[in-house]
Design an enzyme around this catalytic site. Structure first.
Site, mmCIF file in Angstrom:
data_model
loop_
_atom_site.group_PDB
_atom_site.id
_atom_site.type_symbol
_atom_site.label_atom_id
_atom_site.label_comp_id
_atom_site.label_asym_id
_atom_site.label_seq_id
_atom_site.Cartn_x
_atom_site.Cartn_y
_atom_site.Cartn_z
ATOM 1 N N PRO A 17 18.364 -3.028 3.105
ATOM 2 C CA PRO A 17 19.054 -2.049 2.260
ATOM 3 C C PRO A 17 18.265 -0.779 1.952
ATOM 4 C CG PRO A 17 18.246 -3.869 0.939
ATOM 5 C CD PRO A 17 17.888 -4.192 2.348
ATOM 6 N N ASP A 40 21.389 4.236 12.507
ATOM 7 C CA ASP A 40 22.421 4.760 11.611
ATOM 8 C C ASP A 40 21.823 5.690 10.575
ATOM 9 O OD1 ASP A 40 24.496 3.472 12.758
ATOM 10 O OD2 ASP A 40 24.617 1.856 11.285
ATOM 11 N N LYS A 62 26.316 7.391 10.893
ATOM 12 C CA LYS A 62 27.691 7.309 10.414
ATOM 13 C C LYS A 62 27.703 7.430 8.909
ATOM 14 C CE LYS A 62 28.655 3.560 12.941
ATOM 15 N NZ LYS A 62 29.330 2.274 13.003
ATOM 16 N N GLY A 93 21.806 -0.393 8.983
ATOM 17 C CA GLY A 93 21.460 -0.665 7.587
ATOM 18 C C GLY A 93 21.906 -2.061 7.179
ATOM 19 N N GLY A 94 21.137 -2.698 6.305
ATOM 20 C CA GLY A 94 21.522 -4.015 5.796
ATOM 21 C C GLY A 94 21.533 -5.058 6.886
ATOM 22 N N ASP A 95 22.616 -5.797 6.969
ATOM 23 C CA ASP A 95 22.786 -6.823 7.997
ATOM 24 C C ASP A 95 23.850 -6.336 8.986
ATOM 25 O OD1 ASP A 95 22.428 -9.955 8.616
ATOM 26 O OD2 ASP A 95 24.501 -9.327 8.988
ATOM 27 N N THR A 123 21.245 -7.950 3.383
ATOM 28 C CA THR A 123 22.410 -7.100 3.152
ATOM 29 C C THR A 123 22.308 -6.415 1.783
ATOM 30 O OG1 THR A 123 24.809 -7.019 3.315
ATOM 31 C CG2 THR A 123 23.886 -8.925 2.179
ATOM 32 N N ALA A 124 23.040 -5.299 1.651
ATOM 33 C CA ALA A 124 22.953 -4.515 0.412
ATOM 34 C C ALA A 124 23.249 -5.375 -0.818
ATOM 35 C CB ALA A 124 23.913 -3.334 0.479
ATOM 36 N N MET A 175 31.131 0.102 -0.268
ATOM 37 C CA MET A 175 31.897 1.342 -0.081
ATOM 38 C C MET A 175 33.001 1.479 -1.129
ATOM 39 S SD MET A 175 32.181 0.975 4.044
ATOM 40 C CE MET A 175 32.156 -0.803 4.074
ATOM 41 N N GLY A 204 20.142 1.055 -3.951
ATOM 42 C CA GLY A 204 19.419 -0.146 -4.338
ATOM 43 C C GLY A 204 18.191 -0.403 -3.479
HETATM 44 N N1 SAH Z 1 25.653 -3.560 6.982
HETATM 45 C C1 SAH Z 1 25.368 -3.044 5.670
HETATM 46 C C2 SAH Z 1 26.583 -2.428 4.994
HETATM 47 C C3 SAH Z 1 27.081 -1.195 5.703
HETATM 48 S S1 SAH Z 1 28.467 -0.493 4.890
HETATM 49 C C4 SAH Z 1 24.752 -4.146 4.809
HETATM 50 O O1 SAH Z 1 24.717 -5.306 5.218
HETATM 51 O O2 SAH Z 1 24.277 -3.825 3.712
HETATM 52 C C5 SAH Z 1 27.674 0.755 3.907
HETATM 53 C C6 SAH Z 1 27.804 0.410 2.439
HETATM 54 O O3 SAH Z 1 26.819 -0.537 2.092
HETATM 55 C C7 SAH Z 1 27.556 1.575 1.519
HETATM 56 O O4 SAH Z 1 28.705 2.372 1.356
HETATM 57 C C8 SAH Z 1 27.217 0.868 0.234
HETATM 58 O O5 SAH Z 1 28.365 0.354 -0.399
HETATM 59 C C9 SAH Z 1 26.410 -0.318 0.765
HETATM 60 N N2 SAH Z 1 24.961 -0.041 0.736
HETATM 61 C C10 SAH Z 1 24.123 0.012 1.785
HETATM 62 N N3 SAH Z 1 22.857 0.230 1.384
HETATM 63 C C11 SAH Z 1 22.899 0.313 0.031
HETATM 64 C C12 SAH Z 1 21.916 0.526 -0.970
HETATM 65 N N4 SAH Z 1 20.628 0.700 -0.674
HETATM 66 N N5 SAH Z 1 22.320 0.556 -2.257
HETATM 67 C C13 SAH Z 1 23.611 0.376 -2.585
HETATM 68 N N6 SAH Z 1 24.591 0.171 -1.685
HETATM 69 C C14 SAH Z 1 24.243 0.136 -0.391
#
Ligand code: SAH
Length: 282
Positions: A17, A40, A62, A93-95, A123-124, A175, A204
């Site tokens: 995240p 990304d 994106k 980003g995230g997973d 993941t976030a 989102m 976060g």
């Molecule tokens: N694959 C990612 C999500 C991608 S969709 C995952 O697993 O986290 C993108 C959304 O993820 C953003 O609009 C927001 O809602 C959330 N997000 C990603 N990083 C974040 C962060 N550091 N803090 C808060 N929300 C986050």
């Protein structure tokens, strides 16, 4: 990008995240051996620094609603580079399998007969919850946790709001900023009380993290007043109340980078009794 192997492959890697220290060891190892990295917009510069210096870096950023490269073009590029014999790393980003369209990308690879690996990331929802001191499940407050999207493009007209409005669960909306008032109103309309706890976590796990705590009734106004921007998550559930007691993460002081590591422990640790004599058995 200088080397081409006989057999290219693709690594679909979760970057977590934000905090670079939340990357997996496997992610870092593959970032060190990839010939090309497609990344990304949400992937922080501090994370990109960990990519091998000889690797080609290809932004395919994106933002919500604005796709620099259409999904099909990204998948086509992965296939093209792997076919040319390169080890290609797709950094998300995230997973990659949580609201990351990773499933679509690897389906294309599978169809094209390209070998691939999928490396999970934090993941976030997990990152934001941990760094905000909001447990996602808790024996006394939440027996399940649901990951959802509030993005209009992913709108499901058949969303079962009554099911989402059941107590005893934590809801995490990705989102969700654009539709925050609507999401909160729907949950209230379908049975959650106005004072049901809700939080928004912006950026976060980075030192720019902001956490706003409120209720389904008050949070949308607060979020608008504070000018919260993406990336942000909405967390709804009784465990949000625990933030007051469990928050621990310190955000940046002015001038500090959003990604500065946590303060180190002093070089010389204070004198402590040997662990096996302190406080009985573990
Ligand atoms: N694959 C990612 C999500 C991608 S969709 C995952 O697993 O986290 C993108 C959304 O993820 C953003 O609009 C927001 O809602 C959330 N997000 C990603 N990083 C974040 C962060 N550091 N803090 C808060 N929300 C986050």
């Amino acid at each position: 990008m200088t080397r081409a192997t006989t057999q290219g492959e693709v690594y679909l890697v979760g970057a977590g995240p934000g905090d670079p220290e939340l990357l997996t060891l496997k992610a870092v190892r593959l970032m060190q051996r990839a010939d090309a990295v497609l990344y990304d917009r949400l992937v922080a510069p501090e994370i990109l620094e960990l990519i091998h210096s000889g690797a080609e870096r290809i932004p395919v950023g994106k933002a919500a609603g604005r796709h620099t490269l259409p999904q099909e073009a990204i998948s086509a590029r992965l296939v093209e580079l792997a076919r040319a014999g390169y080890r290609v790393l797709r950094l998300k980003g995230g997973d990659p399998f949580i609201f990351g369209r990773g499933g679509e990308e690897v389906a294309e690879l599978a169809a094209a007969g390209i070998p691939f690996q999928v490396i999970p990331g934090i993941t976030a929802a997990q990152g934001c919850a941990a760094y905000a001191g909001i447990p996602l499940t808790h024996r006394d407050h939440a027996h399940s946790c649901r990951l959802l999207t509030g993005h209009p493009a992913d709108d499901q007209t058949d969303t079962d709001w009554a099911d989402l409005a059941r107590s005893g669960q934590t809801l995490v909306f990705y989102m969700a900023l654009g539709r925050l008032p609507e999401v909160c109103a729907n949950l209230r309309r379908h049975g959650l009380p106005n004072h049901h706890p809700a939080a928004v976590v912006e950026q976060g796990t980075t030192r720019s993290q902001r956490v706003l705590i409120g209720s389904l009734e008050t949070l949308p106004r607060r979020v608008a007043a504070e000018g919260i921007k993406p990336p942000a998550l909405l967390i709804v559930g009784d465990t949000v109340r625990l933030h007051t007691q469990l928050h621990w993460f310190q955000c940046a002081t002015p001038g500090q980078s959003a990604f500065s590591p946590l303060p180190e422990s002093p070089d010389t640790p204070p004198q402590r009794a040997p662990l096996k004599h302190a406080g009985g058995t573990l």
